[in-house]
Design an enzyme around this catalytic site. Structure first.
Site, PDB file in Angstrom:
ATOM      1  N   ASP A  98       0.855  -1.182   0.000  1.00 58.55           N
ATOM      2  CA  ASP A  98       0.000   0.000   0.000  1.00 58.55           C
ATOM      3  C   ASP A  98       0.901   1.246   0.000  1.00 58.55           C
ATOM      4  OD1 ASP A  98      -2.510   1.456   0.285  1.00 58.55           O
ATOM      5  OD2 ASP A  98      -3.253  -0.361   1.251  1.00 58.55           O
ATOM      6  N   ASP A 199      -3.082   4.650  -2.408  1.00 58.47           N
ATOM      7  CA  ASP A 199      -4.191   5.194  -1.638  1.00 58.47           C
ATOM      8  C   ASP A 199      -4.552   6.600  -2.115  1.00 58.47           C
ATOM      9  OD1 ASP A 199      -5.909   4.906   0.838  1.00 58.47           O
ATOM     10  OD2 ASP A 199      -4.797   6.721   1.367  1.00 58.47           O
ATOM     11  N   GLU A 256      -6.256   4.057  -6.201  1.00 55.38           N
ATOM     12  CA  GLU A 256      -7.566   4.336  -5.615  1.00 55.38           C
ATOM     13  C   GLU A 256      -7.930   5.748  -6.054  1.00 55.38           C
ATOM     14  OE1 GLU A 256      -9.841   4.389  -1.293  1.00 55.38           O
ATOM     15  OE2 GLU A 256      -7.771   5.072  -1.430  1.00 55.38           O
ATOM     16  N   HIS A 329     -11.227  -3.159   2.573  1.00 47.22           N
ATOM     17  CA  HIS A 329     -11.200  -2.650   3.941  1.00 47.22           C
ATOM     18  C   HIS A 329     -12.097  -1.437   4.138  1.00 47.22           C
ATOM     19  CE1 HIS A 329      -8.359  -0.231   1.703  1.00 47.22           C
ATOM     20  NE2 HIS A 329      -8.407   0.690   2.649  1.00 47.22           N
ATOM     21  N   ASP A 330     -12.534  -0.792   3.049  1.00 48.87           N
ATOM     22  CA  ASP A 330     -13.411   0.373   3.135  1.00 48.87           C
ATOM     23  C   ASP A 330     -14.874   0.043   2.834  1.00 48.87           C
ATOM     24  OD1 ASP A 330     -11.627   2.378   3.873  1.00 48.87           O
ATOM     25  OD2 ASP A 330     -10.998   2.743   1.809  1.00 48.87           O
TER      26      ASP A 330
END
Length: 548
Positions: A98, A199, A256, A329-330
Site C-alpha cells: 500500500d 491510496d 484508488e 477494507h473500506d
C-alpha cells in the site's frame, strides 16, 4: 489485446491487523501472514496486497504513516518483512504494498519540522494557508466529517487535511516532496516488491486556486473530494512517477481514484503504460446511496448496478483495464449488502456474487474472508465501532441532525460500515476488535476440506481464469439490461463464447426468451453454484455456459 501478467492475476487483500496473530497479543502481524501463505496459495491467488504496515500512530488504522521505511511495532520488524517477501516469492506469488502519499501522519519527521516555523525548510512539504476573515481558508469539508483545515497555534496558520486532522496533506507541487516520495518508492522496489496499491492517489494535485466549493442545503462544508480530485497536475505527476520509478520495474500498480469518471480512468490506466496498470473506481459502490451518501438503508436496484458495471466494461475495453471488487477494507461484506447473509441462501448468494464479478474483464480482488462468505458484524452501539468515519457519521446523522434514530443508524452501520472482524483461529489472546459470533459456522477450517464450500468454489473460479483465456481477455456484452432480477452477460473471443447468468433474488425465474436458444444449445457448463441442472433459474443461482 496486449497481454500482461497483472491482467491475468487474482489479488488477495490482507488487512494485517485482522488477519492472523502469531504471538497472542490480539493483533495480526507479519509472522501471522507467513503462517497462512499456503492457505492463500491453495486458493490459487497470484498476488497478495497488504494494507499499510509502516510505522504509524494508528489514528486511521495505519493510513497515517510516520515512517515510510520502517515497520509498525505491532506487526513485527523489517526482518519479518524480508522473510514475508521471500516466502511469498518462493510460493510463486507476488507482493503489492500500500502506498499512502497524499498525506502523512502528523508525527512524521517532515511534519514535526514543518509546523515549527514558517521559514522551516520542511514548511513547504505541506499545505499551509492564512485564515480568511478569522476562519478556515475555504469551506472544504473532510472525508471524515468536519472541516478539512486544522488551525495550528504555533504559526497562526491552517494546514490542509482531507481526512483526519492527524493526516496532513503533502504538497505535491513541491518538486522536493515528489523526489522524496519517488526515492522511497525506489527503495521498496529495490527490496523486490511487485507493485503498489496507491491510496487516494487522485487527490495529490490540488487546485490552482483555493476557493469555496458548493454546499448542500443544510450542510456547513463543501465535500473536499469534489474540489480536489483529478487536479490540474494529476497526470503530469503520475507520469513523472512512472518515468522515474514505475517504468524501471515490472509492477502491478492500481490507483484508488476517488470521484474518477470513465474518461479520467482512461488517462490513469491507459494501455500506453505511461501511468498506472488500473484504477479502483467506486461508482458501482454508490448505486445504493442517497443524499446521505452510503449511510442509508436504500435497497439495490439491479439495473443501476448493471448500468455502471457494463459502462465501465465497455468503456475501458481495448483502452485501459478494469479492477474488479465487491469487498475491501473500506467496503461492507457484499454477501450482507447484496446477498442473503442470514438466511438459507448465504452460501448460494456468496457464490453467485463471486461468479458475477470473476467472469468480467479485469483483475479480480478478493478481500480476506470474502472467500469464506463472511458477513458483516452487527453492532448495537457506536461505542463498539473502531472506525472514525462511523463514529463521526453517527454524531452527524443521529446526535446533531436526528436524521435517523439510534437503532436505524446502527442497522445502517452494520450493513454499510467498514469495521470488520476476522475468523476463528485469529488469535490465542484477546482480539483487538470483537470477533463476529458466527465464526463457529463461517470459518476457514471447515471450508478448506469441504468440496462444496464457498472457499473451494472460489478455487474453481480462480482456476477457470487460468484455463480459459476468454475470461481474461474476451470482449464483454451485457444482455437484458432492464431486468430487475437477473444479471446476464457474455464474454467472447475468436473461438469461444461464454454466457453468464446470475440471479440476485430469492425468486425462481424463467429463462428470458432472448437467451433461451443459447441456453438450450450450450456446449457445457463451466461452473455453477447448484449441483444439478434445472430448466428454471433458481434462487441466487449462478451458471456459466460455454456456448461456442
Amino acid at each position: 489485446m496486449q497481454k500482461a501478467w497483472w491482467k491475468e492475476a487474482v489479488v488477495y487483500q490482507i488487512y494485517p491487523r485482522s488477519f492472523m496473530d502469531s504471538n497472542g497479543d490480539g493483533i495480526g502481524d507479519l509472522q501471522g501472514i507467513i503462517k497462512k501463505l499456503d492457505y492463500i496459495k491453495n486458493l490459487g491467488i497470484t498476488v497478495i496486497w497488504v494494507s499499510p504496515i509502516y510505522k504509524s500512530p494508528n489514528k486511521d488504522n495505519g493510513y497515517d504513516i510516520s515512517d515510510y521505511q520502517d515497520i509498525m511495532d505491532e506487526f513485527g520488524t523489517m526482518e519479518d518483512f524480508d522473510e514475508l517477501l521471500k516466502e511469498i516469492h518462493q510460493r510463486g506469488m507476488k507482493l503489492v504494498m500500500d502506498l499512502v502519499v497524499n498525506h502523512t501522519s502528523d508525527q512524521h519527521k517532515w511534519f514535526l519540522e514543518s509546523r515549527k516555523s514558517k521559514d522551516n525548510k520542511y514548511r513547504d512539504y505541506y499545505i499551509w494557508k492564512d485564515p480568511v476573515d478569522g476562519h478556515e481558508p475555504t469551506n472544504w469539508g473532510s472525508y471524515f466529517s468536519g472541516s478539512a483545515w486544522q488551525f495550528d497555534e504555533t504559526t497562526g496558520q491552517y494546514y490542509l487535511h482531507q481526512f483526519v486532522p492527524e493526516q496532513p496533506d503533502l504538497n505535491w507541487d513541491n518538486p522536493v516532496v515528489r523526489k522524496e516520495v519517488f526515492d522511497m518508492m525506489t527503495w521498496w522496489c529495490e527490496k523486490g516488491i511487485d507493485g503498489f496499491r496507491m491510496d487516494v492517489i487522485s487527490l495529490i494535485s490540488k487546485p490552482e486556486e483555493y476557493k469555496d466549493g458548493p454546499v448542500k442545503e443544510g450542510e456547513k462544508y463543501s465535500f473536499c473530494g469534489a474540489v480536489t480530485a483529478n487536479g490540474p497536475h494529476e497526470h503530469e505527476y503520475l507520469q513523472e512517477m512512472n518515468q522515474k520509478v514505475l517504468s524501471r520495474y515490472n509492477l502491478l500498480t492500481v490507483g484508488e481514484t476517488s470521484c474518477v469518471t470513465l474518461e479520467e480512468a482512461k488517462k490513469y490506466a491507459r494501455s500506453d503504460g505511461k501511468e498506472l496498470s488500473m484504477v479502483f473506481q467506486f461508482e458501482h459502490m454508490d448505486v445504493d446511496s442517497d443524499e446521505h451518501g452510503k449511510w442509508t438503508d436504500k435497497k439495490l436496484y439491479l439495473p443501476d448496478l448493471k448500468e455502471v458495471l457494463n459502462r465501465w466494461q465497455k468503456g475501458l475495453e481495448e483502452v485501459a483495464w478494469n479492477s474488479l471488487f465487491w469487498d475491501n477494507h473500506d467496503q461492507p461484506r457484499v454477501v450482507s449488502r447484496w446477498g442473503n447473509d442470514s438466511g438459507e441462501y448465504r452460501e448460494l448468494s456468496a457464490k453467485m456474487l463471486a461468479t458475477c464479478l470473476h467472469m468480467m474483464q479485469g483483475t479480480p480482488y478478493v478481500y480476506q474472508g470474502e472467500e469464506l462468505g463472511m458477513t458483516n458484524m452487527h453492532f448495537s452501539d457506536v461505542s463498539e465501532c473502531d472506525d472514525i468515519e462511523e463514529k463521526n457519521i453517527y454524531i452527524d446523522l443521529v446526535t446533531d441532525t436526528k436524521v435517523y434514530t439510534h437503532d436505524q443508524m446502527m442497522d445502517i452501520i452494520s450493513k454499510k460500515g467498514r469495521d470488520d472482524s476476522e475468523n476463528a483461529g485469529f488469535t490465542t489472546g484477546t482480539p483487538w476488535f470483537a470477533v463476529n459470533p458466527n465464526y463457529k459456522t463461517i470459518n476457514a477450517a471447515a471450508q478448506v476440506e469441504d468440496p462444496d464450500s464457498i472457499y473451494n468454489y472460489y478455487r474453481k473460479l480462480i482456476e477457470l481464469r487460468k484455463e480459459e483465456e476468454v475470461i481474461v481477455y474476451g470482449t464483454f456484452d451485457g444482455l437484458e439490461d432492464a431486468d430487475e432480477n437477473l444479471y446476464i452477460y457474455t464474454r467472447s473471443s475468436e473461438n469461444k463464447k461464454i454466457l453468464v447468468i446470475c440471479n440476485f433474488t430469492e425468486k425462481e425465474l424463467d429463462v428470458p426468451a432472448s437467451i433461451a436458444d443459447m441456453v438450450k444449445e450450450n456446449r457445457g457448463i463451466l461452473i455453477g453454484n447448484y449441483k444439478d441442472i434445472s430448466e428454471k433459474i433458481r434462487p441466487y443461482e449462478a451458471v456459466v455456459y460455454l456456448t461456442k
